[in-house]
Design a protein around this motif. Structure first.
Motif, PDB file in Angstrom:
ATOM      1  N   ILE A   9      45.186  38.623  45.303  1.00 41.27           N
ATOM      2  CA  ILE A   9      44.874  37.531  44.377  1.00 41.27           C
ATOM      3  C   ILE A   9      45.203  38.087  42.990  1.00 41.27           C
ATOM      4  O   ILE A   9      44.610  39.080  42.554  1.00 41.27           O
ATOM      5  CB  ILE A   9      43.391  37.113  44.448  1.00 41.27           C
ATOM      6  CG1 ILE A   9      43.050  36.591  45.853  1.00 41.27           C
ATOM      7  CG2 ILE A   9      43.076  36.055  43.387  1.00 41.27           C
ATOM      8  CD1 ILE A   9      41.598  36.191  46.050  1.00 41.27           C
ATOM      9  N   ALA A  10      46.200  37.481  42.337  1.00 37.68           N
ATOM     10  CA  ALA A  10      46.646  37.968  41.029  1.00 37.68           C
ATOM     11  C   ALA A  10      46.083  37.055  39.945  1.00 37.68           C
ATOM     12  O   ALA A  10      46.218  35.830  40.026  1.00 37.68           O
ATOM     13  CB  ALA A  10      48.163  37.988  40.982  1.00 37.68           C
ATOM     14  N   VAL A  26      35.049  38.374  42.207  1.00 37.82           N
ATOM     15  CA  VAL A  26      35.808  37.799  43.337  1.00 37.82           C
ATOM     16  C   VAL A  26      36.092  38.920  44.344  1.00 37.82           C
ATOM     17  O   VAL A  26      35.939  38.741  45.561  1.00 37.82           O
ATOM     18  CB  VAL A  26      37.136  37.151  42.850  1.00 37.82           C
ATOM     19  CG1 VAL A  26      38.021  36.771  44.029  1.00 37.82           C
ATOM     20  CG2 VAL A  26      36.854  35.931  41.990  1.00 37.82           C
ATOM     21  N   SER A  27      36.469  40.092  43.838  1.00 36.91           N
ATOM     22  CA  SER A  27      36.790  41.208  44.751  1.00 36.91           C
ATOM     23  C   SER A  27      35.545  41.613  45.549  1.00 36.91           C
ATOM     24  O   SER A  27      35.630  41.892  46.737  1.00 36.91           O
ATOM     25  CB  SER A  27      37.372  42.403  43.985  1.00 36.91           C
ATOM     26  OG  SER A  27      36.376  43.074  43.263  1.00 36.91           O
ATOM     27  N   HIS A  33      39.715  45.299  47.284  1.00 33.98           N
ATOM     28  CA  HIS A  33      39.846  46.291  46.225  1.00 33.98           C
ATOM     29  C   HIS A  33      40.068  45.548  44.902  1.00 33.98           C
ATOM     30  O   HIS A  33      40.379  44.357  44.897  1.00 33.98           O
ATOM     31  CB  HIS A  33      41.033  47.218  46.511  1.00 33.98           C
ATOM     32  CG  HIS A  33      40.840  47.989  47.780  1.00 33.98           C
ATOM     33  ND1 HIS A  33      40.115  49.156  47.837  1.00 33.98           N
ATOM     34  CD2 HIS A  33      41.246  47.733  49.051  1.00 33.98           C
ATOM     35  CE1 HIS A  33      40.092  49.585  49.088  1.00 33.98           C
ATOM     36  NE2 HIS A  33      40.769  48.735  49.853  1.00 33.98           N
ATOM     37  N   TYR A  34      39.962  46.293  43.804  1.00 38.90           N
ATOM     38  CA  TYR A  34      40.048  45.671  42.483  1.00 38.90           C
ATOM     39  C   TYR A  34      40.927  46.514  41.562  1.00 38.90           C
ATOM     40  O   TYR A  34      40.769  47.736  41.521  1.00 38.90           O
ATOM     41  CB  TYR A  34      38.634  45.541  41.913  1.00 38.90           C
ATOM     42  CG  TYR A  34      38.567  45.216  40.441  1.00 38.90           C
ATOM     43  CD1 TYR A  34      39.092  44.020  39.943  1.00 38.90           C
ATOM     44  CD2 TYR A  34      37.977  46.093  39.535  1.00 38.90           C
ATOM     45  CE1 TYR A  34      39.031  43.722  38.591  1.00 38.90           C
ATOM     46  CE2 TYR A  34      37.914  45.797  38.177  1.00 38.90           C
ATOM     47  CZ  TYR A  34      38.442  44.616  37.718  1.00 38.90           C
ATOM     48  OH  TYR A  34      38.391  44.318  36.385  1.00 38.90           O
ATOM     49  N   LEU A 123      43.406  42.793  47.801  1.00 37.55           N
ATOM     50  CA  LEU A 123      43.291  43.259  46.415  1.00 37.55           C
ATOM     51  C   LEU A 123      43.139  42.078  45.463  1.00 37.55           C
ATOM     52  O   LEU A 123      43.817  41.060  45.612  1.00 37.55           O
ATOM     53  CB  LEU A 123      44.564  44.042  46.037  1.00 37.55           C
ATOM     54  CG  LEU A 123      44.705  44.462  44.570  1.00 37.55           C
ATOM     55  CD1 LEU A 123      43.678  45.544  44.197  1.00 37.55           C
ATOM     56  CD2 LEU A 123      46.115  44.988  44.288  1.00 37.55           C
ATOM     57  N   VAL A 124      42.250  42.241  44.492  1.00 36.71           N
ATOM     58  CA  VAL A 124      42.205  41.312  43.358  1.00 36.71           C
ATOM     59  C   VAL A 124      42.685  42.111  42.150  1.00 36.71           C
ATOM     60  O   VAL A 124      42.103  43.147  41.821  1.00 36.71           O
ATOM     61  CB  VAL A 124      40.785  40.761  43.113  1.00 36.71           C
ATOM     62  CG1 VAL A 124      40.798  39.787  41.937  1.00 36.71           C
ATOM     63  CG2 VAL A 124      40.245  40.073  44.362  1.00 36.71           C
ATOM     64  N   ALA A 125      43.793  41.661  41.537  1.00 38.99           N
ATOM     65  CA  ALA A 125      44.399  42.406  40.433  1.00 38.99           C
ATOM     66  C   ALA A 125      44.429  41.537  39.189  1.00 38.99           C
ATOM     67  O   ALA A 125      44.838  40.382  39.252  1.00 38.99           O
ATOM     68  CB  ALA A 125      45.819  42.816  40.808  1.00 38.99           C
TER      69      ALA A 125
END
Ligand code: DC
Length: 225
Positions: A9-10, A26-27, A33-34, A123-125
């Protein structure tokens, strides 16, 4: 699992849009992961200050980016033997980071390091170019917006709570300058892509923003079953 099939999720957005807090939550909800990509630019700026590398020295700065000896451990960010998580959050460091981030060679040097955060289960980036450059194949792309006045108030409250003596006018000016620099640079500027979905958080609380992202992600997952 093949790394490229790990869902991302970007989340991109301007300074003080709340994307850090929102992305982190959200992560946590998803057990993903974040990545706080801004911290990498902040770290380069910090090391440059410590080592006397000038902000106009692209080669020197990209050398720092290439050789960052950093370890992320929960809320701690270890640079060599020092936890610099608080030091890099200052307004001064953020401003310097915004200048460092204008250089193509610095951005290239940080690319693999950011992509290495893509680990199972997901991953939430968050940053400025997560959707456009770092994770163009993200499952969900979000552009998190808030008016400049709301962002100024949020940053003001945040700093007051930390006991930092601040002037609201200088925060507003600072945010405007960073917006202009981050959006107008020639390399990977901050802008909403056509495949990103827009969320205006001006009138939303953090938990409402988090819920909205989770709702959109669940919708995407359901479509892909
Ligand atoms: O998100 P932040 O405020 O911690 O980021 C600090 C600066 O780093 C920001 O002004 C622009 C830059 N940055 C960037 O150019 N690209 C990213 N993906 C993240 C941050």
């Amino acid at each position: 699992m093949d790394k490229n099939s790990v869902p991302v999720i970007a989340i991109d957005g301007p300074s003080a849009s709340g994307k850090g807090t929102v992305a982190k939550q959200v992560s946590e909800k998803l057990g993903f992961h974040y990545l706080d990509s801004g911290s990498l630019y902040r770290l380069v700026a910090l090391v440059a200050t410590h080592t006397g590398v000038h902000l106009s020295d692209e080669k020197g700065l990209s050398n720092i980016a290439q050789n960052l000896n950093v370890t992320f451990k929960g809320k701690e960010i270890w640079l060599g033997g020092e936890d610099v998580a608080d030091i890099i959050r200052t307004e001064k460091c953020g401003n310097r980071a915004s200048k460092v981030a204008t250089y193509l060679q610095v951005r290239k040097a940080l690319l693999d390091r950011q992509r290495a955060f893509r680990q199972s289960p997901g991953l939430v980036a968050e940053g400025r170019d997560m959707c456009s450059v770092v994770f163009p194949d993200a499952a969900l792309k979000i552009f998190l917006f808030a008016s400049v006045e709301t962002r100024t108030e949020r940053r003001y409250k945040q700093l007051m709570e930390k006991g930092v003596d601040v002037n609201i006018e200088s925060i507003l000016q600072d945010i405007r300058e960073r917006d202009a620099r981050d959006s107008s640079r020639s390399v990977a500027p901050l802008k909403q892509g056509i495949d990103s979905s827009f969320i205006d958080t001006t009138l939303l609380s953090i938990s409402e923003s988090v819920s909205e992202i989770l709702r959109r992600y669940t919708e995407i997952c359901a479509k892909n079953i």
